[in-house]
Every structure is written in C-alpha cells, then in structure tokens.
Enzyme design. Structure first.
Site, PDB file in Angstrom:
ATOM      1  N   ARG A   1     -12.024  11.976 -33.574  1.00  0.00           N
ATOM      2  CA  ARG A   1     -12.130  10.984 -32.508  1.00  0.00           C
ATOM      3  C   ARG A   1     -12.223  11.686 -31.160  1.00  0.00           C
ATOM      4  NH1 ARG A   1      -6.726   8.541 -34.662  1.00  0.00           N
ATOM      5  NH2 ARG A   1      -7.368   6.845 -36.042  1.00  0.00           N
TER       6      ARG A   1
ATOM      7  N   ASP B   1       3.467   3.229 -31.726  1.00  0.00           N
ATOM      8  CA  ASP B   1       2.803   4.515 -31.943  1.00  0.00           C
ATOM      9  C   ASP B   1       1.285   4.367 -32.016  1.00  0.00           C
ATOM     10  OD1 ASP B   1       3.765   3.248 -34.477  1.00  0.00           O
ATOM     11  OD2 ASP B   1       2.477   4.747 -35.388  1.00  0.00           O
TER      12      ASP B   1
ATOM     13  N   ASP C   1      -7.182   4.017 -33.564  1.00  0.00           N
ATOM     14  CA  ASP C   1      -6.564   3.963 -34.893  1.00  0.00           C
ATOM     15  C   ASP C   1      -6.844   2.644 -35.598  1.00  0.00           C
ATOM     16  OD1 ASP C   1      -5.304   5.055 -37.046  1.00  0.00           O
ATOM     17  OD2 ASP C   1      -3.277   4.650 -36.358  1.00  0.00           O
TER      18      ASP C   1
END
Length: 461
Positions: free
Chosen positions: A175, A247, A257
């Site tokens: 990423r 998170d 994510d």
C-alpha cells in the site's frame, strides 16, 4: 518526478517498531502495479523484475530503510481493548516523498509473520488482495481519502481460511499511504504510561504531517476535522468499511485496511459489511458515531501530555464538523458549487435515497444528477427516470434548483453519456474472483480497473 527516499521513522528515536524479515515466497507473480501511484513517487521506471525484487522479495529501496519495521500498537476491537496487537502480517517497508512533498509510507499486507502475528500465518489470500485493489481504486474515483494499492504479487502458497473455500491462493500487497501511525499507536503508549515517548510521537506527527499545528491540542483539533471529512466521504460514496476499530484508523485521516467492506446497493443505514458484526456496530449509518467514539479514545490518550479541556471542545464539535463535511462531500459528488450551508441539500438527497430500493440506485442517483438541474433531461430519460417523481423527490429537486453547477464541462466526458454509473457491488467482485479462481483469467479484473479509472477521470473528484 524523481524518487526521493525519506525514512524518517526509521531514523527517529521512537521505539514504535521491531525489525522483521519478509517471508521467502515460493513464487512471485506480478498481478498488479499502480503506474499512476508509482509515477507520483518516482518509481514508475522500475522494470517488472526490479519491481518484484522490491515488492515481492522486499529488497530495500536505495537509500531507504535497510530493514522492514513491524509497527507496535494496541487497539479497541469492537470496543474491547486489546493490548496484543501490532503489525501481524505487514510492515513498513519504506518512506518517501511524493510529487506534493508529502511524506508517504509503503506498507505491506501478507508479507509474513512478525512478533505480533499471534499465531497467525502472516499471509494474505489472493482474493483479499484482489478485493483491496478494487476497493482503493473505486474509493479514489469517488473522492474518498484512501490508501492506494501499489502492488499485488501472487506468492504461490496454499492458505487455509475458515471463512472462504480452502486451500486458497496467496498474495502480498503493498500500500501507498500518507501514514500508518494509528490511533492504536497512541493507545499503546497511554496504556504503558510512556509519557516522554508520547511527547516524541506527537512531535513527530506534527513535524511530518501537521506542521501548522503548534501544540497537542491543535493537532487533535486537526485530526478531528480530517476524520469528520473521512466519515462524510464514506457516507457520500455509499461505502461501508466494516471494521472501524481504533487500530484501523490513522492519524492523517485516510481510509485503509479493506477486509469485509461493501458498497451499498441502495441506501440502507442498517447495512453491515462484516458477517461477524452481529450487533451492527459498524453499520453504514453508524460509521460517524464509530469514528467519533474512536476519536474519544485518541483524545483520552493525549491527556497524558496536555490538558483535557481543549480536546473535549474539539471532540464535542465533531458532529457539527461532520454535518458540514457531509454537505461539502454531497456537493462534490453532485458537481455543485457549495453554499454557506449545505445541510438541506444533504438531508433532501438522503431522504430521497431512502425511498430507492433497487440495486445500483445509490450510485445511480448521484450519477444521474451529476451537475444538478442541467442533467435533468439526462436523468429523466435514463433507466431510473421513472423513480424521479413524488413528494420526496420534489423536495430534493426543489433544493437542487438553488445550486449552480461547479464544472459543466465534466458532462462532456464520454463516460457520462452512458446510461449507468460504475459500481462495485458484491456480485461484481465475486464474478471477478470466480474467473480468477477457476480459470486464472484476469480479464474481468483488468477490465474493471480500466472502467473505474475511466469513471475517476470523468468525475474528476
């Protein structure tokens, strides 16, 4: 654009990471490379062989980090605190500057085990990688601040997963993101009462990401605004992240994510993306509340080094900022010039969307009315034209008439002459994956990415 290495976290004194080594994969088959993102950081000229060497074998980039770093953090997962988190199947591979002089991270997913793997295999399924590449492309097209899928390489291992047919193929994803410093990074330091490290972390974040912020309170205030903007952009895109744990939120207000995400087929505030979200905690309509709760955890952590009163004031202003950002996001998506207060437009639009229950109608309404009333003939003559009637629509149309088009020339793009918008619904993703899984045929995947890129250029958000 020249390649400009900037391994600032590795060169800092912050004890936020552990050195790790990538897995030695049996194969490295390049399935996707993001040429546009690579150009923005000066890496577009890499041959495929060198690309695989860096992003499949993780040979260090020149003058960058000599070793990869698994980041340490904690987090609230479905609002239950977990002190045993950290990069369990990923790491920070490199940092570099882009064509806007921003510090960016190259981070991985599926690159092998780390000290934080908690018994997992540290791998990523190929299907998971394919889904994330598609998600980031679509989100960027719809104007959402998001990480970018930089590289996807199939790694030749057979993985066993409990939530999909196994064994299944494996991959490693890279990423490109503004930052992977998470809310959970601050939670870990607060949990361990590491006051000086917290001060150093705040100083690092201010220096590298928020140079305009002169103190901790100003930093938190800026993060509240960026997070409100992020939540509003999700809502305007009809996107459901699925797992909004602390998170999974970063300090620079970017979405990242992508696991069980979904795009809404039609407006439904109760729609959930994760099959394991039994209470609907992270349902589409509850996403603003979820990120506000997460901001509360970040603010609580920062009271370790600053007074709480200004943090509370910023926290309490989130809802007003979110409503403001939702109005702006609605205007961007409809190609309208914002007014001083766009709340009535957003309210009227979402009230109308709530009456539409046909798959594809969420994106369809934005597509049909892109440009506002100058698109009336196009909208009424299109496949959804019959739905644009009745008192709820009339309210929306009445508000829409008070807005001017921001960029009329966009409507000249050939993509906007077609009857339907680009979508990324679950059935489309499953069809793309089925062709890959059964026949190793990537043509649907490539065609979809090309179609999304065409849509991105047409909307130019």
């Amino acid at each position: 654009m020249d390649y400009r290495p900037a391994p600032r976290l590795a060169h800092s004194a912050l004890a936020l990471h552990d050195p790790v080594k990538a897995a030695d994969f049996p194969q490295t088959i390049l399935r996707y490379r993001n040429h546009r993102a690579a150009q923005s950081v000066g890496l577009e000229s890499l041959s495929d062989a060198k690309w695989i060497g860096h992003f499949g074998r993780f040979q260090p980039l020149p003058d960058n980090q000599p070793v990869s770093l698994a980041l340490r953090y904690h987090g609230h997962q479905f609002r239950q605190y977990n002190p045993d988190l950290g990069d369990g199947r990923g790491f920070l591979f490199a940092q570099l500057l882009d064509d806007q002089d921003r510090l960016l991270d190259l981070g991985t997913k599926g690159s092998g085990t780390t000290p934080w793997s908690r018994g997992g295999d540290g791998r990523l399924t190929l299907k998971g990688g394919v889904r994330e590449v598609l998600a980031t492309a679509m989100l960027e097209a719809l104007g959402v601040p998001t990480s970018k899928s930089f590289s996807l390489i199939e790694t030749g291992e057979q993985l066993v997963r409990g939530d999909e047919p196994s064994p299944t193929r494996s991959s490693v994803l890279v990423r490109l993101s503004h930052s992977h410093i998470r809310f959970g990074t601050f939670e870990r330091l607060a949990y361990r009462n590491e006051v000086e490290t917290m001060r150093d972390l705040v100083a690092f974040v201010r220096t590298n990401y928020y140079p305009e912020c002169k103190d901790t309170a100003a930093l938190f205030d800026a993060v509240v605004t960026r997070t409100a903007r992020l939540a509003a952009s999700w809502m305007a895109a009809g996107f459901v992240h699925g797992v909004l744990n602390t998170d999974n939120m970063n300090i620079t207000g970017e979405s990242f994510d992508y696991g069980p995400y979904r795009f809404l087929p039609y407006y439904d505030p109760h729609f959930t993306a994760a099959y394991f979200d039994h209470s609907g905690l992270y349902a589409y309509g509850r996403q603003p509340d979820a990120v506000l709760w997460n901001l509360g955890q970040l603010g609580r952590c920062l009271t370790l080094i600053t007074e709480p009163e200004p943090l509370i004031a910023s926290f309490n202003d989130f809802n007003a900022r979110y409503e403001h950002e939702l109005g702006l996001a609605t205007c961007r998506r409809l190609n309208l010039i914002p007014q001083a207060d766009n709340a009535s437009l957003a309210a009227a639009l979402y009230d109308f969307l709530a009456t539409q229950r046909r798959d594809g109608s969420f994106e369809g309404v934005f597509f049909d009315w892109f440009g506002g009333t100058i698109s009336e003939e196009r909208a009424l003559s299109g496949p959804r034209g019959a739905s644009y009637a009745g008192p709820v629509f009339d309210t929306f149309a009445g508000v829409l008439k008070t807005y001017a088009t921001a960029a009329p020339e966009k409507l000249d793009h050939p993509r906007l002459k077609r009857p339907d918008p680009e979508t990324l619904l679950i059935d489309e993703i499953e069809a793309i994956w089925a062709q890959i899984a059964l026949e190793d045929d990537w043509s649907l995947f490539d065609a979809k990415l090309n179609a999304i890129e065409d849509y991105r250029q047409a909307l130019a958000l």
